[in-house]
Scaffold this active site. Structure first.
Site, PDB file in Angstrom:
ATOM      1  N   GLU A  73      34.673  77.200  57.131  1.00 31.23           N
ATOM      2  CA  GLU A  73      35.203  75.871  57.425  1.00 31.23           C
ATOM      3  C   GLU A  73      35.782  75.795  58.836  1.00 31.23           C
ATOM      4  O   GLU A  73      36.688  75.002  59.107  1.00 31.23           O
ATOM      5  CB  GLU A  73      36.230  75.479  56.366  1.00 31.23           C
ATOM      6  CG  GLU A  73      35.571  75.333  54.995  1.00 31.23           C
ATOM      7  CD  GLU A  73      36.507  74.907  53.891  1.00 31.23           C
ATOM      8  OE1 GLU A  73      36.092  74.055  53.093  1.00 31.23           O
ATOM      9  OE2 GLU A  73      37.630  75.427  53.824  1.00 31.23           O
ATOM     10  N   TYR A 119      62.486  64.836  54.996  1.00 28.58           N
ATOM     11  CA  TYR A 119      61.709  65.944  55.554  1.00 28.58           C
ATOM     12  C   TYR A 119      60.207  65.740  55.399  1.00 28.58           C
ATOM     13  O   TYR A 119      59.423  66.268  56.197  1.00 28.58           O
ATOM     14  CB  TYR A 119      62.168  67.284  54.961  1.00 28.58           C
ATOM     15  CG  TYR A 119      63.350  67.830  55.720  1.00 28.58           C
ATOM     16  CD1 TYR A 119      63.179  68.640  56.828  1.00 28.58           C
ATOM     17  CD2 TYR A 119      64.642  67.460  55.360  1.00 28.58           C
ATOM     18  CE1 TYR A 119      64.258  69.104  57.547  1.00 28.58           C
ATOM     19  CE2 TYR A 119      65.738  67.918  56.078  1.00 28.58           C
ATOM     20  CZ  TYR A 119      65.538  68.742  57.178  1.00 28.58           C
ATOM     21  OH  TYR A 119      66.612  69.192  57.898  1.00 28.58           O
TER      22      TYR A 119
END
Length: 210
Positions: A73, A119
């Site tokens: 990939e 976050y």
């Protein structure tokens, strides 16, 4: 960091991700930008058992020049790193909860996880596009990933897993971890009427932390 230090850090962080179940078997791959090319985890390697000297090295033109053969990939990492010149690393995992969101969300969605925590916004950003399904290793997905990466630090591959970039290798790993935990939280709270951050709160985070 030197190339050798990055190789050691990649092995350390890969082992940590593997030990906590963010990848299993030979799933997942990581790349790091170098001044003269890229480091990448080898094909069919386990993130839990990487060897620093066997990590693949590619030159600036993405040709394999050292170490074991790179992940099949490689095009996925090339798509992100060429679209985001500010990114220093890419982490692709098959982490359970983020992958589950990628199985539930419709391809083309841009925000399948709501901004539940600061976050998540700070590390992942406002956008989390869902890329249509392609067979793993199918280079035909490269244009879609490249286009999405122009405006998004992270994305979900439908029925496959997350792809996350960061300014540094540590930043990319932190963001991938935050994405997985945010996906877990979103699934836990589905249908419970959870309170998401407001648009103004999201903008405040982005303007403050980038």
């Amino acid at each position: 960091m030197t190339e050798n230090e990055l190789r050691d850090l990649l092995c350390e962080l890969g082992a940590s991700l593997f030990a906590r179940g963010y990848s299993v078997g030979s799933a997942g791959n990581i790349s790091v930008r170098l001044p003269d090319g890229y480091l990448m985890t080898p094909t069919n390697s386990s993130l839990g058992r990487l060897k620093a000297e066997r990590i693949s090295k590619l030159d600036a033109g993405w040709a394999h020049v050292g170490g074991d053969k790179p992940s099949k990939e490689v095009f996925m990492h090339r798509a992100v790193l060429t679209a985001r010149p500010d990114a220093g690393a890419v982490v692709h995992l098959h982490s359970t909860h983020a992958t589950a969101i990628g199985c539930l969300a419709e391809p083309g969605e841009s925000a399948p996880i709501p901004p539940l925590t600061p976050y998540f916004v700070m590390r992942v950003g406002r956008s989390l596009p869902v890329i249509p399904y392609y067979r793993p290793g199918d280079a035909a997905m490269e244009p879609a990933i490249h286009e999405a990466a122009k405006s998004a630090r992270a994305m979900l591959l439908a029925n496959h897993g997350p792809v996350v970039s960061g300014k540094t290798l540590m930043d990319a790993v932190y963001a991938a971890e935050e994405l997985e935990e945010s996906a877990r939280l979103a699934l836990m709270l589905r249908g419970a009427g959870a309170r998401a951050l407001t648009g103004a709160q999201v903008e405040d985070l982005l303007s403050t932390f980038g």
